[in-house]
Scaffold this active site. Structure first.
Site, PDB file in Angstrom:
ATOM      1  N   LYS A   1       0.505  -4.397   9.436  1.00  0.00           N
ATOM      2  CA  LYS A   1       1.652  -3.920   8.826  1.00  0.00           C
ATOM      3  C   LYS A   1       2.414  -2.788   9.742  1.00  0.00           C
ATOM      4  O   LYS A   1       1.794  -1.940  10.161  1.00  0.00           O
ATOM      5  CB  LYS A   1       1.397  -3.324   7.398  1.00  0.00           C
TER       6      LYS A   1
ATOM      7  N   CYS B   1       3.354   3.385   9.700  1.00  0.00           N
ATOM      8  CA  CYS B   1       3.485   4.737   8.878  1.00  0.00           C
ATOM      9  C   CYS B   1       4.632   5.522   9.501  1.00  0.00           C
ATOM     10  O   CYS B   1       4.381   5.822  10.826  1.00  0.00           O
ATOM     11  CB  CYS B   1       2.386   5.323   8.626  1.00  0.00           C
TER      12      CYS B   1
ATOM     13  N   ASN C   1       9.186  -7.007   3.829  1.00  0.00           N
ATOM     14  CA  ASN C   1       9.183  -5.877   3.112  1.00  0.00           C
ATOM     15  C   ASN C   1      10.334  -5.109   3.218  1.00  0.00           C
ATOM     16  O   ASN C   1      10.656  -4.760   4.452  1.00  0.00           O
ATOM     17  CB  ASN C   1       7.547  -5.073   3.408  1.00  0.00           C
ATOM     18  N   GLY C   2      10.873  -4.458   2.202  1.00  0.00           N
ATOM     19  CA  GLY C   2      11.802  -3.596   2.315  1.00  0.00           C
ATOM     20  C   GLY C   2      13.099  -3.861   1.056  1.00  0.00           C
ATOM     21  O   GLY C   2      13.602  -4.953   1.469  1.00  0.00           O
ATOM     22  N   ASP C   3      13.053  -2.964   0.164  1.00  0.00           N
ATOM     23  CA  ASP C   3      14.137  -3.080  -0.961  1.00  0.00           C
ATOM     24  C   ASP C   3      14.028  -4.312  -1.827  1.00  0.00           C
ATOM     25  O   ASP C   3      14.776  -4.795  -2.591  1.00  0.00           O
ATOM     26  CB  ASP C   3      15.618  -3.263  -0.115  1.00  0.00           C
TER      27      ASP C   3
ATOM     28  N   GLY D   1       7.026  -2.886  -2.671  1.00  0.00           N
ATOM     29  CA  GLY D   1       6.731  -1.385  -2.657  1.00  0.00           C
ATOM     30  C   GLY D   1       7.282  -0.518  -3.971  1.00  0.00           C
ATOM     31  O   GLY D   1       7.116  -0.767  -5.180  1.00  0.00           O
ATOM     32  N   ARG D   2       8.316   0.094  -3.652  1.00  0.00           N
ATOM     33  CA  ARG D   2       9.193   0.850  -4.362  1.00  0.00           C
ATOM     34  C   ARG D   2       9.634   0.308  -5.484  1.00  0.00           C
ATOM     35  O   ARG D   2      10.034   0.803  -6.804  1.00  0.00           O
ATOM     36  CB  ARG D   2      10.203   1.755  -3.636  1.00  0.00           C
TER      37      ARG D   2
ATOM     38  N   PRO E   1       0.833  -1.168  -0.008  1.00  0.00           N
ATOM     39  CA  PRO E   1      -0.033  -0.052   0.100  1.00  0.00           C
ATOM     40  C   PRO E   1       0.662   1.152   0.153  1.00  0.00           C
ATOM     41  O   PRO E   1       1.825   1.350   0.996  1.00  0.00           O
ATOM     42  CB  PRO E   1      -0.716  -0.095   1.263  1.00  0.00           C
TER      43      PRO E   1
END
Length: 313
Positions: A139, A99, A202-204, A226-227, A13
């Site tokens: 999350k 967040c 999650n991450g990278d 994500g990114r 998200p």
């Protein structure tokens, strides 16, 4: 969630990014196993400003299964919103407890709730009661200013259906590499405290191949990207065609997103700037890309954007 493959892949998200339009584009390129909405504030949804926020919960039949991600402060509003989510036809509810936005933290929401576990427990219970027929997930991050595994122990004791861990603290934002060994440590806590809770890392993560390697190495149930989707809209593909696609093909895909944006939203629902930011996905890695990107990002309407794109075909 029990029917998901292992490892399963999730589109993260991202506010003003993963709306129904972009989710549909990603789905046409290479669909994830699970979609999330943008995060939407329950306190706002249960206020006179409700109509302005409902757009964040818009989805099509193509985006399935899909989880609604919520954030806020008042358990009563979480309860009411969870009931709404059931009626809307979502497949699950996720509470954003990660967040790192300073204004959000100052308001005592999301990752700031690490310091108010009584309220966090009330929020989780409220969502469970309001959305009783739907799976419940959270999350979060590794901590606020430092890694705090007592936070993850607390969350696992809530017997969630799924727990997604972003491998950084809120203080770190995205300025340091994600700590996958720390995510694995949480998975170990899961094994002891709540064996049925799915753990997602999650991450990278840039693509499916990398995600599968991380899931195998750290024994995770799922991977969230994500990114990475900004570098390749085919990130969930077994073999992405993106590196070999021509400029014309990439521009055509952007055109498809602009046309779907135009069809889906009116000016009061989504502003053009939320569309312009996608230029960096499609307008890249060819001569004159920077100049073209700047030109397209200056467009004031979808119609103008389409005309400019047509002139480069």
């Amino acid at each position: 969630m029990t029917k998901l493959p292992r490892p399963f892949f999730v589109l993260a998200p991202m506010d003003d990014v993963t709306d129904t339009v972009f989710r549909q584009i990603v789905g046409e390129c290479a669909a994830p196993d699970l979609y999330f909405t943008e995060f939407v504030n329950v306190d706002g949804l249960q206020s006179p400003g409700r109509e302005k926020l409902l757009k964040k919960l818009k989805f099509s039949k193509k985006e399935k299964p899909i989880i609604a991600q919520l954030w806020g402060k008042d358990p009563k509003n979480y309860y009411k919103t969870a009931r709404d989510i059931v009626e809307m036809g979502f497949d699950g509810i996720d509470i954003n407890l990660g967040c790192p936005d300073k204004a959000v933290i100052k308001n005592g929401c999301c990752i700031a709730l690490i310091n108010n576990r009584v309220l966090t427990g009330e929020i989780i219970q409220a969502v469970r009661e309001g959305g009783s027929s739907l799976p419940l997930s959270v999350k979060t991050r590794l901590g606020l200013n430092e890694v705090d595994y007592t936070w993850h122990e607390f969350l696992l004791q809530q017997k969630l259906n799924m727990l997604t861990i972003h491998g950084r603290t809120a203080k770190q934002l995205s300025k340091v590499p994600a700590e996958w060994d720390a995510i694995e440590h949480v998975r170990g806590l899961r094994d002891k405290l709540s064996p049925t809770t799915l753990i997602v890392g999650n991450g990278d993560v840039m693509n499916r191949t990398q995600g599968e390697e991380l899931a195998k190495k750290h024994q995770l149930d799922g991977i969230m990207i994500g990114r990475g989707i900004f570098h390749d809209p085919y990130a969930f593909a077994l073999e992405s065609p993106w590196p070999n696609m021509s400029r014309a093909e990439k521009l055509d895909l952007y055109r498809k997103q602009v046309e779907l944006f135009q069809k889906t939203w009116n000016d009061n629902e989504r502003k053009i700037y939320t569309l312009n930011k996608f230029c960096k996905i499609y307008i890249n890695d060819f001569d004159g890309a920077k100049e073209l990107r700047e030109e397209l990002m200056s467009c004031q309407t979808p119609e103008e954007l389409l005309r400019r794109l047509d002139s480069y075909r």
